[in-house]
Design an enzyme around this catalytic site. Structure first.
Site, PDB file in Angstrom:
ATOM      1  N   LEU A 215      28.262  18.093   6.211  1.00 32.80           N
ATOM      2  CA  LEU A 215      27.468  17.699   5.039  1.00 32.80           C
ATOM      3  C   LEU A 215      27.062  18.964   4.285  1.00 32.80           C
ATOM      4  O   LEU A 215      26.381  19.824   4.843  1.00 32.80           O
ATOM      5  CB  LEU A 215      26.215  16.968   5.545  1.00 32.80           C
ATOM      6  CG  LEU A 215      25.445  16.041   4.622  1.00 32.80           C
ATOM      7  CD1 LEU A 215      26.320  14.891   4.142  1.00 32.80           C
ATOM      8  CD2 LEU A 215      24.212  15.508   5.351  1.00 32.80           C
ATOM      9  N   HIS A 216      27.508  19.072   3.026  1.00 32.59           N
ATOM     10  CA  HIS A 216      27.150  20.295   2.303  1.00 32.59           C
ATOM     11  C   HIS A 216      27.020  20.128   0.792  1.00 32.59           C
ATOM     12  O   HIS A 216      26.491  21.000   0.118  1.00 32.59           O
ATOM     13  CB  HIS A 216      28.186  21.387   2.573  1.00 32.59           C
ATOM     14  CG  HIS A 216      29.478  21.172   1.827  1.00 32.59           C
ATOM     15  ND1 HIS A 216      30.440  20.277   2.250  1.00 32.59           N
ATOM     16  CD2 HIS A 216      29.953  21.728   0.683  1.00 32.59           C
ATOM     17  CE1 HIS A 216      31.452  20.302   1.401  1.00 32.59           C
ATOM     18  NE2 HIS A 216      31.188  21.170   0.444  1.00 32.59           N
ATOM     19  N   ARG A 217      27.499  19.019   0.225  1.00 38.85           N
ATOM     20  CA  ARG A 217      27.514  18.915  -1.236  1.00 38.85           C
ATOM     21  C   ARG A 217      26.109  18.814  -1.808  1.00 38.85           C
ATOM     22  O   ARG A 217      25.265  18.084  -1.287  1.00 38.85           O
ATOM     23  CB  ARG A 217      28.341  17.710  -1.681  1.00 38.85           C
ATOM     24  CG  ARG A 217      29.822  17.907  -1.448  1.00 38.85           C
ATOM     25  CD  ARG A 217      30.697  16.951  -2.213  1.00 38.85           C
ATOM     26  NE  ARG A 217      32.094  17.284  -1.952  1.00 38.85           N
ATOM     27  CZ  ARG A 217      32.786  18.178  -2.651  1.00 38.85           C
ATOM     28  NH1 ARG A 217      32.221  18.808  -3.658  1.00 38.85           N
ATOM     29  NH2 ARG A 217      34.045  18.446  -2.341  1.00 38.85           N
TER      30      ARG A 217
END
Length: 374
Positions: A215-217
């Site tokens: 998860l990074h956006r």
């Protein structure tokens, strides 16, 4: 007679996996090209850069522009300023850019304004979400490229709709999958990561397997309500299926900022720092299901036959949905629950490896370049 010179550009982690097989082909003993590798330094983690270059067999860059972090405008402008002297020095026959990061469009812009042909690998992918900075980079890079290599046939349709001639487009397959197939046997067993997290050994004892979460956006992690919603459903899922969560630095910072750490305190959630390519590949190959907002992981899970749940409202890689193992759920908690339940009940979505995702995309790219420049 001197060989045609091509400058290849990388800037960030996703680029490394795409450039590795291309550089390997261009640097073969019988290569007809003089290949120069430029790293813009957009991704500024020196340790991670070296681990990727070493693991993927990428030669050390001929130059590192050391641009570092900053806003989109700062990064793009700084890459342009530092890349122009490189072109003046090397006077290449063409530059080759991959993917959709800021370095991709920045270097393409500098080259085209100096009348140097631009080659774009992974062209024509569209999410049709212009709020994504990557979508803008993709569209603009394709518009100024002389030659575009696509990973799936629908990408050419996108390009033609945007006024690009068929003659400038070549369907060659997916270089990311070249790298995957070249390295899957070298991937690191997930058991080797036990020292990285106190509860990993317990997680690996689960009879049901485990979830891999990435998860990074910004759209998912910069909004407290969305991040909290996602972490709550992950916590819930972990009661049935343990979760391995290598946390991106940006995500880690936001979890602390929003005081959400308690949602990850379950003994069935295994937190750890970012993983190298071979480490992440080892976890991915053994995962029961992957939850992600990454673009590349959608492709890798399809090639590996691992069910993928994409935490985005859209994808620029539709073939992973139509042919592959990918399901788009956005941040809809009920949809996330449903897809994970289906994985537990019947193994989840199965798919097939798409056309030309056979580990030979880089060979096809270089064959086309030989016809054009040699």
């Amino acid at each position: 007679m001197s060989k045609p010179k091509i400058i290849c550009v990388v800037g960030a982690r996703p680029n490394f996996m795409k450039i590795a097989p291309i550089m390997a082909e261009l640097n073969k003993p019988d290569s007809k090209f003089d290949a120069v590798l430029i790293h813009t330094g957009q991704h500024y983690d020196a340790e991670m850069k070296h681990s990727f270059f070493d693991q993927l067999g990428i030669p050390e860059p001929d130059e590192d522009l050391e641009v570092g972090s900053g806003s989109h405008a700062f990064q793009t402008a700084e890459v342009m300023k530092r890349f122009e002297p490189v072109l003046d020095e090397h006077k290449p026959n063409a530059i080759l850019v991959v993917g959709d990061v800021n370095s991709t469009i920045a270097c393409a812009l500098v080259a085209v304004k100096k009348d140097i042909p631009v080659i774009h690998v992974e062209a024509g992918l569209r999410s049709y979400d212009r709020k994504m900075p990557e979508e803008i980079n993709r569209i603009l890079t394709d518009q100024i490229s002389d030659l575009m290599f696509t990973t799936e046939r629908s990408a050419e349709d996108n390009l033609v709709k945007e006024g690009i001639e068929h003659e400038r487009v070549c369907f060659v397959g997916n270089v990311m999958i070249d790298t995957l197939f070249n390295n899957v046997k070298k991937s690191m067993p997930v058991e080797n990561l036990v020292s990285r997290s106190a509860n990993l050994s317990d997680v690996l004892k689960s009879e049901n397997g485990f979830v891999l979460l990435t998860l990074h956006r910004p759209s998912n992690v910069d909004d407290k309500a969305i991040l909290e919603r996602l972490l709550k459903v992950v916590n819930e899922i972990s009661e049935k299926l343990p979760v391995i969560f290598p946390i991106h630095p940006r995500t880690s910072k936001k979890i602390e900022e929003f005081s959400l750490s308690e949602l990850l305190n379950s003994p069935s959630i295994c937190r750890m720092g970012p993983l190298s390519y071979l480490e992440l590949l080892g976890v991915m190959t053994k995962a029961k299901v992957v939850l992600t907002d990454s673009g590349g992981i959608q492709e890798e899970t399809t090639a590996l036959g691992v069910p993928c749940v994409t935490l985005r409202e859209n994808t620029e890689r539709p073939i992973t949905v139509t042919d592959g193992t990918n399901t788009i759920v956005g941040t809809d908690v009920e949809k996330i629950r449903q897809v994970v339940s289906e994985v537990l009940e019947n193994g989840g979505k199965s798919g097939r490896v798409p056309e030309f995702w056979d580990g030979k995309a880089a060979e096809r790219i270089v064959a086309v370049l030989e016809k054009k420049y040699c």
